[in-house]
Enzyme design. Structure first.
Site, PDB file in Angstrom:
ATOM      1  CB  CYS A 248      -0.937   0.010   1.200  1.00 29.25           C
ATOM      2  SG  CYS A 248      -2.022  -1.421   1.192  1.00 29.25           S
TER       3      CYS A 248
ATOM      4  CG  HIS B  24      -3.479   3.192   1.362  1.00 27.76           C
ATOM      5  ND1 HIS B  24      -3.752   2.736   0.089  1.00 27.76           N
ATOM      6  CD2 HIS B  24      -3.611   2.118   2.176  1.00 27.76           C
ATOM      7  CE1 HIS B  24      -4.032   1.453   0.146  1.00 27.76           C
ATOM      8  NE2 HIS B  24      -3.953   1.055   1.394  1.00 27.76           N
TER       9      HIS B  24
ATOM     10  CG  ASN C 276      -6.421  -1.394   0.152  1.00 26.31           C
ATOM     11  OD1 ASN C 276      -5.718  -0.837  -0.688  1.00 26.31           O
ATOM     12  ND2 ASN C 276      -5.941  -1.848   1.296  1.00 26.31           N
TER      13      ASN C 276
HETATM   14  N1  COA Z   1     -18.507 -10.004   6.910  1.00 24.80           N
HETATM   15  C1  COA Z   1     -19.118 -10.277   8.065  1.00 24.80           C
HETATM   16  N2  COA Z   1     -18.469 -10.587   9.211  1.00 24.80           N
HETATM   17  C2  COA Z   1     -17.141 -10.572   9.154  1.00 24.80           C
HETATM   18  C3  COA Z   1     -16.420 -10.274   7.985  1.00 24.80           C
HETATM   19  C4  COA Z   1     -17.164  -9.983   6.821  1.00 24.80           C
HETATM   20  N3  COA Z   1     -16.581  -9.678   5.653  1.00 24.80           N
HETATM   21  N4  COA Z   1     -15.111 -10.355   8.251  1.00 24.80           N
HETATM   22  C5  COA Z   1     -14.982 -10.673   9.536  1.00 24.80           C
HETATM   23  N5  COA Z   1     -16.221 -10.814  10.103  1.00 24.80           N
HETATM   24  C6  COA Z   1     -16.561 -11.146  11.460  1.00 24.80           C
HETATM   25  C7  COA Z   1     -15.474 -11.886  12.184  1.00 24.80           C
HETATM   26  O1  COA Z   1     -15.540 -13.264  11.934  1.00 24.80           O
HETATM   27  C8  COA Z   1     -15.751 -11.528  13.618  1.00 24.80           C
HETATM   28  O2  COA Z   1     -16.775 -12.344  14.075  1.00 24.80           O
HETATM   29  P1  COA Z   1     -16.799 -12.879  15.606  1.00 24.80           P
HETATM   30  O3  COA Z   1     -16.857 -11.640  16.449  1.00 24.80           O
HETATM   31  O4  COA Z   1     -18.009 -13.719  15.658  1.00 24.80           O
HETATM   32  O5  COA Z   1     -15.505 -13.605  15.764  1.00 24.80           O
HETATM   33  C9  COA Z   1     -16.292 -10.110  13.555  1.00 24.80           C
HETATM   34  O6  COA Z   1     -16.737  -9.937  12.195  1.00 24.80           O
HETATM   35  C10 COA Z   1     -15.262  -9.050  13.867  1.00 24.80           C
HETATM   36  O7  COA Z   1     -14.080  -9.352  13.128  1.00 24.80           O
HETATM   37  P2  COA Z   1     -12.819  -8.465  13.189  1.00 24.80           P
HETATM   38  O8  COA Z   1     -11.817  -9.000  12.216  1.00 24.80           O
HETATM   39  O9  COA Z   1     -12.407  -8.292  14.595  1.00 24.80           O
HETATM   40  O10 COA Z   1     -13.424  -7.102  12.618  1.00 24.80           O
HETATM   41  P3  COA Z   1     -12.821  -5.663  12.660  1.00 24.80           P
HETATM   42  O11 COA Z   1     -13.723  -4.767  13.374  1.00 24.80           O
HETATM   43  O12 COA Z   1     -11.394  -5.664  13.057  1.00 24.80           O
HETATM   44  O13 COA Z   1     -12.874  -5.246  11.122  1.00 24.80           O
HETATM   45  C11 COA Z   1     -11.408  -5.047   9.237  1.00 24.80           C
HETATM   46  C12 COA Z   1     -12.148  -5.988  10.162  1.00 24.80           C
HETATM   47  C13 COA Z   1     -10.633  -5.893   8.278  1.00 24.80           C
HETATM   48  C14 COA Z   1     -12.422  -4.210   8.502  1.00 24.80           C
HETATM   49  C15 COA Z   1     -10.499  -4.109  10.063  1.00 24.80           C
HETATM   50  O14 COA Z   1      -9.759  -4.854  10.990  1.00 24.80           O
HETATM   51  C16 COA Z   1      -9.519  -3.344   9.214  1.00 24.80           C
HETATM   52  O15 COA Z   1      -9.897  -2.531   8.380  1.00 24.80           O
HETATM   53  N6  COA Z   1      -8.226  -3.520   9.450  1.00 24.80           N
HETATM   54  C17 COA Z   1      -7.178  -2.801   8.728  1.00 24.80           C
HETATM   55  C18 COA Z   1      -7.229  -3.180   7.285  1.00 24.80           C
HETATM   56  C19 COA Z   1      -6.151  -2.531   6.528  1.00 24.80           C
HETATM   57  O16 COA Z   1      -5.889  -1.388   6.711  1.00 24.80           O
HETATM   58  N7  COA Z   1      -5.571  -3.334   5.671  1.00 24.80           N
HETATM   59  C20 COA Z   1      -4.659  -2.924   4.697  1.00 24.80           C
HETATM   60  C21 COA Z   1      -3.497  -2.214   5.231  1.00 24.80           C
HETATM   61  S1  COA Z   1      -2.952  -1.314   3.956  1.00 24.80           S
END
Ligand code: COA
Length: 333
Positions: free
Chosen positions: A113, A260, A290
């Site tokens: 990224c 980004h 993204n």
């Molecule tokens: N749809 C529905 N539920 C989902 C899901 C989806 N696409 N992906 C994960 N879940 C669920 C998980 O299984 C979890 O369920 P549980 O509580 O029963 O275990 C719950 O949602 C929460 O998951 P979690 O991964 O903790 O969610 P989050 O709030 O951290 O959000 C992201 C996930 C990926 C959106 C977030 O962590 C994020 O944006 N991180 C940074 C990403 C990033 O910047 N990446 C690139 C760097 S350049």
């Protein structure tokens, strides 16, 4: 030393729009979950026969037109991608051939990224020192062919989309305008927090059926989402401040922040941290997800097209991504 500037920007996104609703047919997810957590409504997917260099070539041609330059003016190609057309050689060579730029140096920057900001910094150095007059910087990604589009991969799959954008960097026609400074960082101890483990040279064999269909899905991206999120907010705010401090300006002086596009919530938190108003921040993640190395130049392209970015404005580009890597660039447009 002369100052460099971005002289033209181009873009290319696949026609195929994939909405959050479309993804619910492939995995257990919902439009509400995706929008609430990320701000993404839709993304683009390529047709499956398009490589990063194909889209990059289209974006590059538009950037050249906008810069008012012929392909023959370009003296170096820097190609940022984490999704190269083939494992080797670099996509930069495939792009060079498509653009008819035979003989000039070309190379890939594999910095996820932060790839565009890193590549811009490289181009800036080449132009500033007079090594080259015109450098083509391309960010292009085809994620859709490498995602686990099942419920197992949903946390990562819903975030990414395909797209490309390119910038021609050359001597600034006005010494008061152009790239003021660039700031790059990396911290390899977090490599495993966001990575694609296989295929890889340390694996024998490099690729097995199990890596694809097995429970670990090692060929797909894996991410500790919350960990990445927290680091992204801290590092982005830090590296934006670094760029502002280096130039003796404050966040209030910024006309536009073009961050980004990883997650709208990350960008909102960074804006809050710096005291920036909504109109100072460019976000288009709702429509593209993204697109990694393409996200900043794609947002830059849109800011220009919509007239949000005007000559004389103070603009900060800032990125954070896998590696971890992060960086910023401050420009007087
Ligand atoms: N749809 C529905 N539920 C989902 C899901 C989806 N696409 N992906 C994960 N879940 C669920 C998980 O299984 C979890 O369920 P549980 O509580 O029963 O275990 C719950 O949602 C929460 O998951 P979690 O991964 O903790 O969610 P989050 O709030 O951290 O959000 C992201 C996930 C990926 C959106 C977030 O962590 C994020 O944006 N991180 C940074 C990403 C990033 O910047 N990446 C690139 C760097 S350049």
């Amino acid at each position: 030393m002369r100052r460099s500037h971005i002289l033209g920007v181009g873009h290319c996104v696949p026609e195929h729009v994939v909405t959050n609703q479309d993804l619910t047919r492939l995995m257990d997810t919902s439009d509400e979950w995706i929008q609430q957590r990320t701000g993404i409504r839709e993304r683009r997917y390529s047709d499956g026969c398009t490589g990063a260099s194909d889209m990059g070539a289209v974006a590059a041609k538009e950037a050249l037109t906008r810069a008012g330059l012929d392909a023959s003016a370009i003296q170096c190609i820097v190609f940022a991608t984490l999704s190269p057309d083939v494992d080797m050689p670099a996509s930069a060579f495939l792009l060079q051939e498509k653009l008819g730029m035979s003989g000039i140096p070309a190379f890939d920057v594999r910095n996820q990224c932060s790839g565009f900001v890193y590549s811009l910094a490289v181009a800036d150095q080449f132009v500033k020192t007079g090594a080259y007059d015109y450098v083509l910087v391309v960010g292009s990604e085809v994620h859709s062919t490498g995602l686990d589009l099942s419920t197992r991969g949903r946390d990562v799959a819903v975030i990414f989309g395909d797209g490309a954008a390119a910038a021609v960097v050359g001597p600034s026609p006005d010494p008061d305008r152009g790239i003021l400074s660039t700031h790059l960082h990396a911290e390899g101890k977090y490599a495993e927090k966001l990575w694609v483990e296989a295929p890889g040279s340390r694996l024998r064999p490099r690729l097995t059926e199990e890596m694809i269909t097995g429970p670990d899905g090692r060929v797909f991206p894996h991410m500790e989402g919350r960990y990445v999120f927290r680091h992204a907010v801290v590092r982005l705010a830090e590296v934006i401040r670094e760029a502002l401090d280096a130039n003796g300006v404050s966040a209030a002086d910024l006309d536009l922040l073009i961050p980004h596009q990883a997650n709208l919530r990350i960008n909102q938190m960074v804006a809050g941290e710096l005291g920036l108003r909504d109109e100072q921040v460019v976000n288009n993640i709702d429509r593209y997800g993204n697109t990694t190395a393409a996200s900043i130049p794609l947002a830059l392209y849109e800011a220009l097209e919509t007239g949000r970015l005007q000559p004389g404005m103070l603009v900060c580009l800032a990125a954070f991504g896998a590696g971890f890597t992060w960086g910023s660039a401050l420009l007087r447009w």
